[in-house]
Write a protein that holds these residues in place. Structure first.
Motif, short mmCIF file in Angstrom:
data_model
loop_
_atom_site.label_atom_id
_atom_site.label_comp_id
_atom_site.label_asym_id
_atom_site.label_seq_id
_atom_site.Cartn_x
_atom_site.Cartn_y
_atom_site.Cartn_z
N LEU A 5 50.70 -24.15 -11.48
CA LEU A 5 52.12 -23.86 -11.33
C LEU A 5 52.38 -23.08 -10.04
CD1 LEU A 5 55.02 -23.82 -12.50
CD2 LEU A 5 54.39 -21.72 -13.70
N ILE A 6 51.60 -22.04 -9.83
CA ILE A 6 51.78 -21.21 -8.63
C ILE A 6 51.50 -22.01 -7.37
CG2 ILE A 6 50.92 -19.19 -7.37
CD1 ILE A 6 52.64 -18.53 -9.81
N ARG A 7 50.42 -22.81 -7.38
CA ARG A 7 50.08 -23.64 -6.20
C ARG A 7 51.20 -24.63 -5.90
NH1 ARG A 7 44.30 -24.12 -5.15
NH2 ARG A 7 44.53 -26.35 -4.76
N THR A 8 51.77 -25.21 -6.95
CA THR A 8 52.85 -26.18 -6.77
C THR A 8 54.07 -25.52 -6.14
OG1 THR A 8 52.10 -27.45 -8.68
CG2 THR A 8 54.36 -27.82 -7.94
N ILE A 9 54.42 -24.34 -6.62
CA ILE A 9 55.58 -23.62 -6.09
C ILE A 9 55.37 -23.27 -4.62
CG2 ILE A 9 56.90 -21.47 -6.21
CD1 ILE A 9 56.44 -21.53 -9.26
N ILE A 10 54.17 -22.79 -4.30
CA ILE A 10 53.86 -22.42 -2.91
C ILE A 10 53.94 -23.63 -1.99
CG2 ILE A 10 52.07 -21.57 -1.35
CD1 ILE A 10 51.11 -19.76 -3.64
N LEU A 11 53.30 -24.74 -2.40
CA LEU A 11 53.29 -25.94 -1.57
C LEU A 11 54.69 -26.55 -1.44
CD1 LEU A 11 49.97 -27.51 -2.85
CD2 LEU A 11 50.44 -26.78 -0.50
N TYR A 12 55.46 -26.48 -2.52
CA TYR A 12 56.84 -26.98 -2.48
C TYR A 12 57.65 -26.18 -1.45
CZ TYR A 12 61.62 -28.01 -3.96
OH TYR A 12 62.95 -28.37 -3.99
N ALA A 13 57.48 -24.86 -1.46
CA ALA A 13 58.20 -24.00 -0.51
C ALA A 13 57.78 -24.32 0.92
CB ALA A 13 57.95 -22.54 -0.84
N MET A 49 47.88 -29.92 -5.04
CA MET A 49 48.57 -29.79 -6.32
C MET A 49 47.78 -30.45 -7.44
SD MET A 49 52.59 -30.58 -5.54
CE MET A 49 53.52 -29.73 -4.27
N GLN A 50 47.19 -31.60 -7.15
CA GLN A 50 46.48 -32.38 -8.16
C GLN A 50 45.08 -31.85 -8.42
OE1 GLN A 50 46.64 -36.29 -6.50
NE2 GLN A 50 48.80 -36.61 -6.97
#
Length: 235
Positions: A5-13, A49-50
């Motif tokens: 979840l945290i990695r996804t949020i960071i990469l999305y940002a 993310m994956q």
């Protein structure tokens, strides 16, 4: 799960920030190199993310590298028309004076059905109604209709109340100066020389070509320019 979840949020940002820095073009208006960078950024963000075994920095660093590359290319394109042509290519005229350029159509791998569809989508059903159809470097089709078929404006309606109005066909605008550099080929195309251009600019208090951001002959055959201070003039 929390790590993903945290990695996804960071990469999305990071991706959103990168796309904002790239500019405000829509996906359909991206140049080829911009589209390539956009696809690569999305792929680089998806992998960390994956797979949590891939360090987060292995996704962020390539994204920042691509963003830097895109910024450098964009600056070079602003400074050099030659470089811009190498990276983006040049617009192609598919229809001129109501006639299809078959060779250009084949060269661009643009079939007649696609061309007719684009014309219909923009409200033109007859090829003979089109003065110019230009395939832009972004892949979009720009259409300049024949003058008598151009939608009327309030100014047109006012002019048409006058007697003996001469209607002339709009022509393709020709760029003469871009970012302070004179396009000598286009000057020859309109059968003018540097002295003519310099004289017309001097009449408008412009002494040097390097002070001009853009100068062109518009579709009505008039000289238009804008300097770096924002001053414009239609001559």
């Amino acid at each position: 799960m929390f790590t993903v979840l945290i990695r996804t949020i960071i990469l999305y940002a990071v991706v959103i920030g990168a796309m904002r820095l790239m500019g405000k073009k829509q996906i359909g208006q991206l140049e080829p190199f911009e589209l390539a960078i956009t696809i690569m950024i999305s792929e680089l963000a998806a992998l960390p993310m994956q797979d949590t075994r891939i360090p987060l920095l292995h996704g962020i660093i390539p994204i920042i590298t691509l963003l830097t590359l895109q910024t450098i290319l964009a600056i070079l394109q602003l400074k050099s028309e030659t470089f811009r042509k190498i990276i983006n290519g040049s617009p192609s005229i598919l229809i001129e004076n109501g006639k299809i350029d078959i060779q250009e159509l084949k060269y661009q791998r643009f079939n007649i059905n696609d061309l007719m569809e684009e014309l219909r989508l923009q409200g033109y059903y007859n090829i003979s109604d089109v003065e110019y159809a230009i395939l832009e470097t972004s892949g979009q089709l720009s259409i300049i209709p024949k003058t008598e078929l151009t939608p009327a404006t309030k100014q047109d309606l006012h002019l048409l109340t006058k007697v003996n109005v001469n209607i002339t066909q709009d022509k393709l605008p020709v760029t003469l100066i871009l970012d302070g550099k004179v396009n000598f080929e286009n000057l020859k195309l309109i059968k003018k020389d540097v002295s003519w251009l310099k004289k017309n600019l001097k009449r408008n208090d412009i002494e040097e070509f390097k002070d001009v951001f853009i100068a062109l002959i518009d579709s009505h055959g008039k000289l238009y320019f804008q300097n770096y201070l924002g001053k414009t003039k239609g001559d």
